[in-house]
Enzyme design. Structure first.
Site, mmCIF file in Angstrom:
data_model
loop_
_atom_site.group_PDB
_atom_site.id
_atom_site.type_symbol
_atom_site.label_atom_id
_atom_site.label_comp_id
_atom_site.label_asym_id
_atom_site.label_seq_id
_atom_site.Cartn_x
_atom_site.Cartn_y
_atom_site.Cartn_z
ATOM 1 N N GLY A 183 -4.150 -12.124 -10.245
ATOM 2 C CA GLY A 183 -4.899 -12.113 -8.991
ATOM 3 C C GLY A 183 -4.625 -10.811 -8.268
ATOM 4 N N SER B 117 2.916 -14.420 -9.272
ATOM 5 C CA SER B 117 1.925 -14.257 -8.188
ATOM 6 C C SER B 117 0.745 -15.162 -8.505
ATOM 7 C CB SER B 117 1.500 -12.796 -8.091
ATOM 8 O OG SER B 117 1.220 -12.266 -9.388
ATOM 9 N N GLU C 43 -2.453 -14.623 -17.412
ATOM 10 C CA GLU C 43 -3.373 -15.301 -16.487
ATOM 11 C C GLU C 43 -3.897 -16.581 -17.114
ATOM 12 O OE1 GLU C 43 -4.777 -15.049 -13.308
ATOM 13 O OE2 GLU C 43 -6.003 -16.751 -13.943
ATOM 14 N N GLY D 123 -0.688 -17.352 -6.231
ATOM 15 C CA GLY D 123 -1.260 -17.865 -4.993
ATOM 16 C C GLY D 123 -0.192 -18.183 -3.965
ATOM 17 N N HIS E 103 -23.525 14.920 2.603
ATOM 18 C CA HIS E 103 -23.396 15.408 1.231
ATOM 19 C C HIS E 103 -22.354 16.514 1.181
ATOM 20 C CE1 HIS E 103 -24.466 16.625 -2.802
ATOM 21 N NE2 HIS E 103 -24.430 17.877 -2.374
ATOM 22 N N LYS F 127 0.833 -1.210 0.000
ATOM 23 C CA LYS F 127 0.000 0.000 0.000
ATOM 24 C C LYS F 127 0.865 1.257 0.000
ATOM 25 C CE LYS F 127 -2.504 -2.810 -0.424
ATOM 26 N NZ LYS F 127 -2.461 -4.279 -0.348
HETATM 27 P P1 FAD Z 1 1.805 -14.068 8.358
HETATM 28 O O1 FAD Z 1 1.504 -12.624 8.209
HETATM 29 O O2 FAD Z 1 2.418 -14.767 7.210
HETATM 30 O O3 FAD Z 1 2.748 -14.196 9.631
HETATM 31 C C1 FAD Z 1 3.305 -15.396 10.024
HETATM 32 C C2 FAD Z 1 4.527 -15.094 10.870
HETATM 33 O O4 FAD Z 1 4.957 -16.280 11.483
HETATM 34 C C3 FAD Z 1 5.727 -14.568 10.085
HETATM 35 O O5 FAD Z 1 6.281 -13.463 10.737
HETATM 36 C C4 FAD Z 1 6.707 -15.726 10.096
HETATM 37 O O6 FAD Z 1 8.059 -15.316 10.079
HETATM 38 C C5 FAD Z 1 6.367 -16.364 11.426
HETATM 39 N N1 FAD Z 1 6.707 -17.782 11.531
HETATM 40 C C6 FAD Z 1 6.398 -18.789 10.688
HETATM 41 N N2 FAD Z 1 6.829 -19.968 11.174
HETATM 42 C C7 FAD Z 1 7.435 -19.696 12.354
HETATM 43 C C8 FAD Z 1 8.066 -20.487 13.329
HETATM 44 N N3 FAD Z 1 8.136 -21.819 13.225
HETATM 45 N N4 FAD Z 1 8.585 -19.862 14.411
HETATM 46 C C9 FAD Z 1 8.510 -18.516 14.557
HETATM 47 N N5 FAD Z 1 7.911 -17.728 13.664
HETATM 48 C C10 FAD Z 1 7.369 -18.298 12.571
HETATM 49 N N6 FAD Z 1 -4.261 -9.084 3.176
HETATM 50 C C11 FAD Z 1 -5.173 -8.123 3.421
HETATM 51 O O7 FAD Z 1 -6.114 -8.357 4.185
HETATM 52 N N7 FAD Z 1 -5.071 -6.882 2.831
HETATM 53 C C12 FAD Z 1 -4.070 -6.575 1.991
HETATM 54 O O8 FAD Z 1 -4.007 -5.452 1.479
HETATM 55 C C13 FAD Z 1 -3.101 -7.567 1.710
HETATM 56 N N8 FAD Z 1 -2.079 -7.301 0.875
HETATM 57 C C14 FAD Z 1 -1.137 -8.271 0.641
HETATM 58 C C15 FAD Z 1 -0.114 -7.976 -0.248
HETATM 59 C C16 FAD Z 1 0.847 -8.932 -0.524
HETATM 60 C C17 FAD Z 1 1.944 -8.611 -1.482
HETATM 61 C C18 FAD Z 1 0.783 -10.201 0.133
HETATM 62 C C19 FAD Z 1 1.829 -11.236 -0.120
HETATM 63 C C20 FAD Z 1 -0.242 -10.499 1.013
HETATM 64 C C21 FAD Z 1 -1.220 -9.535 1.272
HETATM 65 N N9 FAD Z 1 -2.289 -9.790 2.116
HETATM 66 C C22 FAD Z 1 -3.231 -8.832 2.342
HETATM 67 C C23 FAD Z 1 -2.428 -11.090 2.819
HETATM 68 C C24 FAD Z 1 -1.917 -10.983 4.260
HETATM 69 O O9 FAD Z 1 -0.589 -10.531 4.244
HETATM 70 C C25 FAD Z 1 -2.016 -12.332 4.957
HETATM 71 O O10 FAD Z 1 -3.324 -12.827 4.846
HETATM 72 C C26 FAD Z 1 -1.657 -12.192 6.428
HETATM 73 O O11 FAD Z 1 -0.346 -11.703 6.580
HETATM 74 C C27 FAD Z 1 -1.790 -13.534 7.141
HETATM 75 O O12 FAD Z 1 -1.479 -13.361 8.483
HETATM 76 P P2 FAD Z 1 -0.912 -14.549 9.380
HETATM 77 O O13 FAD Z 1 -0.746 -13.971 10.727
HETATM 78 O O14 FAD Z 1 -1.747 -15.735 9.202
HETATM 79 O O15 FAD Z 1 0.509 -14.918 8.748
HETATM 80 P P1 NAI Z 2 -4.496 -15.000 -6.141
HETATM 81 O O1 NAI Z 2 -5.099 -16.289 -5.767
HETATM 82 O O2 NAI Z 2 -5.191 -13.741 -5.806
HETATM 83 O O3 NAI Z 2 -4.255 -14.964 -7.709
HETATM 84 C C1 NAI Z 2 -3.485 -15.936 -8.370
HETATM 85 C C2 NAI Z 2 -3.829 -15.884 -9.842
HETATM 86 O O4 NAI Z 2 -2.874 -16.652 -10.540
HETATM 87 C C3 NAI Z 2 -5.201 -16.471 -10.144
HETATM 88 O O5 NAI Z 2 -5.923 -15.596 -10.982
HETATM 89 C C4 NAI Z 2 -4.876 -17.792 -10.818
HETATM 90 O O6 NAI Z 2 -5.845 -18.181 -11.766
HETATM 91 C C5 NAI Z 2 -3.547 -17.457 -11.491
HETATM 92 N N1 NAI Z 2 -2.715 -18.623 -11.767
HETATM 93 C C6 NAI Z 2 -2.516 -19.715 -10.988
HETATM 94 N N2 NAI Z 2 -1.656 -20.569 -11.582
HETATM 95 C C7 NAI Z 2 -1.298 -19.993 -12.763
HETATM 96 C C8 NAI Z 2 -0.426 -20.386 -13.818
HETATM 97 N N3 NAI Z 2 0.249 -21.523 -13.771
HETATM 98 N N4 NAI Z 2 -0.299 -19.557 -14.873
HETATM 99 C C9 NAI Z 2 -0.967 -18.381 -14.932
HETATM 100 N N5 NAI Z 2 -1.815 -17.963 -13.959
HETATM 101 C C10 NAI Z 2 -1.973 -18.752 -12.882
HETATM 102 O O7 NAI Z 2 -3.022 -15.049 -5.523
HETATM 103 P P2 NAI Z 2 -1.908 -13.927 -5.344
HETATM 104 O O8 NAI Z 2 -2.170 -12.758 -6.218
HETATM 105 O O9 NAI Z 2 -0.621 -14.641 -5.429
HETATM 106 O O10 NAI Z 2 -2.141 -13.469 -3.857
HETATM 107 C C11 NAI Z 2 -2.166 -14.431 -2.811
HETATM 108 C C12 NAI Z 2 -3.147 -14.045 -1.790
HETATM 109 O O11 NAI Z 2 -2.650 -12.983 -0.990
HETATM 110 C C13 NAI Z 2 -4.475 -13.511 -2.311
HETATM 111 O O12 NAI Z 2 -5.354 -14.541 -2.694
HETATM 112 C C14 NAI Z 2 -4.989 -12.789 -1.131
HETATM 113 O O13 NAI Z 2 -5.570 -13.709 -0.263
HETATM 114 C C15 NAI Z 2 -3.737 -12.207 -0.525
HETATM 115 N N6 NAI Z 2 -3.587 -10.815 -0.946
HETATM 116 C C16 NAI Z 2 -4.543 -9.925 -0.570
HETATM 117 C C17 NAI Z 2 -4.462 -8.621 -0.964
HETATM 118 C C18 NAI Z 2 -5.551 -7.697 -0.592
HETATM 119 O O14 NAI Z 2 -6.356 -8.055 0.255
HETATM 120 N N7 NAI Z 2 -5.621 -6.503 -1.166
HETATM 121 C C19 NAI Z 2 -3.344 -8.118 -1.758
HETATM 122 C C20 NAI Z 2 -2.419 -9.161 -2.148
HETATM 123 C C21 NAI Z 2 -2.541 -10.440 -1.714
#
Ligand code: FAD
Ligand code: NAI
Length: 475
Positions: free
Chosen positions: A192, A279, A213, A281, A454, A58
């Site tokens: 995605g 990206s 995609e 999943g 508004h 963000k």
């Molecule tokens: P995580 O955030 O993955 O945290 C797990 C933690 O556990 C990590 O710090 C890891 O180091 C630690 N850990 C793992 N194993 C061990 C161990 N054995 N011992 C000690 N520590 C350990 N979600 C949203 O809702 N809004 C968004 O805008 C959004 N944007 C995203 C953008 C990107 C690029 C990505 C990749 C994800 C995004 N997500 C977003 C998804 C969101 O980040 C995850 O759903 C969320 O972080 C999950 O939280 P969690 O606590 O389950 O795990």
């Molecule tokens: P995603 O599940 O959102 O999207 C993955 C995309 O890749 C799908 O459209 C799928 O059809 C495609 N795909 C899968 N295999 C493929 C292949 N072999 N070739 C081409 N396309 C393929 O997963 P993404 O973007 O990696 O994000 C992971 C998760 O992280 C999200 O599902 C979401 O839960 C979380 N996230 C949330 C955000 C938010 O809330 N704003 C921002 C970023 C991530």
């Protein structure tokens, strides 16, 4: 310091750190273990969300949007910008600083709430007499015990077979947030959430972005009408989105990556990119947890198996967030963390999966809660729909962003709101009203009868609710 705790939380992402705080608030002696390191080797709690997910993405979306506005939108306001440029290294440094503020904020919250933080990897050693021993491998190695353990170890990016992440040319979300010069040609596999958000960042600052995609439809989980509108708007901005492709060989050279793929019409391509973001999943992370030591069961997809209350196969071991079934969202992880802490305290913590909002932070943003129109059709639920375009909203005109719409879906008989879908300016904020309404099982008429300020974008929500009953006032 005694190493015996009531609650031990493994992982300090949004699921884990929030669970630890809530458990401590409820009077439990609580520890939280996390292994994430900052560049100096120090602790960086906050997990994927804070370090390489929600927060840094963000920050970059904001910087790149500011740049795009200065280059394009400002002129309409009579603001002339000469010699516009962007310092990518500074943009990345700002992002790093935003991340650090969040890491520090969590360490402060742990102190404030008397959560004992351990920096290192946590792994199960044994269960004995109803108590779990967890080894912490950090700067030193020690064992702590907990009557309850909450596993919140999150997820990792899924790689394509034969194309391991090197984070230099083939990037996961981690590398995609660290690019330090605008790539001329950027490839993105997977349209995605991450692909669209990161593709938007780098397109706005000048990269030519090609998104590949596999699925034939764009954002299949999103309401079709909203997804179509979003696809049109993103394509108009210059995101080159190719659906229905089949990815072939990926070859990393010294300075670029070649991707072979077949497009939807069967034509073969061989594109060369300066960087490639994959990206497609994420997969649950149970690496190094030694789940076997206490007989913790995983499901067939590698997630920790839990019931509706986040109880695992073992007594008093709970799991929340990305490492268990359900949407991989930070706020879902947080809700589960709080609910588990409350259940440990004998309360009735509850997560309503029907009212978890989704937001994609592209511009315009895409947000929704509840059922899509295609889901209602498939389930045979009679519904009424109402839409209102931002084009007809005074505040959106004043903002200079009239793209998109708000859409309500309500039960045909009872008028209960079943789903709300939005694409447009700041809909990440507008969606909360719909979540509250659905949580209270409101009808579309309830929203239609509520006074909205508004001029505000939220009037579009009211108008879409009015449109369910075919009585929009401004469209
Ligand atoms: P995580 O955030 O993955 O945290 C797990 C933690 O556990 C990590 O710090 C890891 O180091 C630690 N850990 C793992 N194993 C061990 C161990 N054995 N011992 C000690 N520590 C350990 N979600 C949203 O809702 N809004 C968004 O805008 C959004 N944007 C995203 C953008 C990107 C690029 C990505 C990749 C994800 C995004 N997500 C977003 C998804 C969101 O980040 C995850 O759903 C969320 O972080 C999950 O939280 P969690 O606590 O389950 O795990
Ligand atoms: P995603 O599940 O959102 O999207 C993955 C995309 O890749 C799908 O459209 C799928 O059809 C495609 N795909 C899968 N295999 C493929 C292949 N072999 N070739 C081409 N396309 C393929 O997963 P993404 O973007 O990696 O994000 C992971 C998760 O992280 C999200 O599902 C979401 O839960 C979380 N996230 C949330 C955000 C938010 O809330 N704003 C921002 C970023 C991530």
């Amino acid at each position: 310091m005694s190493k015996e705790f009531d609650v031990v939380v493994i992982g300090a992402g949004p699921g884990g750190y929030v669970a630890a705080i809530r458990a401590a608030q409820l009077g439990f002696k609580t520890a939280c273990i996390d292994e994430w390191k900052n560049e100096k080797g120090g602790p960086a709690p906050g997990g994927t969300c804070t370090n390489v997910g929600c927060i840094p993405s963000k920050a970059l979306l904001q910087s790149s949007e500011n740049y795009e506005h200065a280059g394009h939108a400002f002129a309409d306001h009579g603001i002339e910008v000469k010699g516009l440029s962007i310092d990518i290294k500074k943009m990345i440094a700002r992002k790093d600083n935003v991340v650090k503020q969040n890491n520090d904020g969590i360490l402060y919250l742990f102190k404030k709430n008397k959560v004992t933080f351990f920096h290192g990897r946590g792994s199960f050693e044994k269960a004995e007499g109803g108590v779990y021993s967890v080894k912490v491998a950090g700067a030193a190695e020690e064992t702590i015990t907990g009557k309850h353990v909450i596993v919140a170890t999150g997820s990792n990016p899924r790689a394509l077979p034969g194309a391991a992440f090197d984070e230099k040319l083939i990037l996961s979300n981690t590398g995609a947030l660290e690019i330090d010069a605008v790539p001329k040609k950027l490839g993105v596999i997977g349209a995605g959430v991450i692909g669209l958000e990161m593709g938007s960042v780098w397109r706005r600052v000048g990269a030519e972005v090609t998104v590949l995609e596999a699925m034939p439809t764009f954002l299949g989980a999103v309401d079709e009408q909203i997804a179509k509108e979003a696809q049109k708007l993103l394509a108009k901005q210059g995101l080159n989105i190719n659906l229905g492709v089949k990815i072939g060989a990926i070859t990393a050279g010294k300075k670029d990556v070649t991707v072979e793929y077949t497009d939807a019409s069967g034509k073969e391509h061989k594109d060369v990119f300066d960087k490639l973001i994959v990206s497609i999943g994420r997969v649950p992370n149970t690496n190094g947890l030694n789940a076997e030591a206490v007989g913790l069961k995983l499901d067939e997809r590698g997630f920790i198996a839990v019931d509706g209350d986040c109880k695992t196969s073992q007594p008093n071991v709970w799991a929340v967030g990305d490492v268990v079934r359900g949407p991989m969202l930070a706020h879902k992880a947080e809700e589960e963390g709080v609910a588990v802490a409350e259940r440990i305290a004998g309360q009735h913590g509850h997560v309503n999966f029907n009212t978890i909002p989704w937001v994609i932070y592209t511009s315009p943003e895409i947000a929704w809660v509840g059922k899509t129109e295609q889901q209602l059709k498939a389930e045979g639920v009679p519904y009424k729909a109402g839409t209102f375009p931002f084009m007809a909203n005074g505040r959106a005109r004043a903002l200079g962003d009239t793209s998109g719409m708000v859409k309500f879906l309500a039960d045909a008989k009872t008028d209960e709101i079943l789903g709300v879908h939005m694409v447009g300016p700041m809909v990440s904020e507008l969606i909360s009203e719909a979540v509250v309404a659905m949580e209270f099982r409101a009808s579309s008429e309830d929203i239609a009868r509520i006074c909205h300020a508004h001029p505000s974008l939220s009037e579009s929500t009211k108008e879409a609710a009015l449109a369910v009953d075919k009585r929009s006032l401004n469209f």
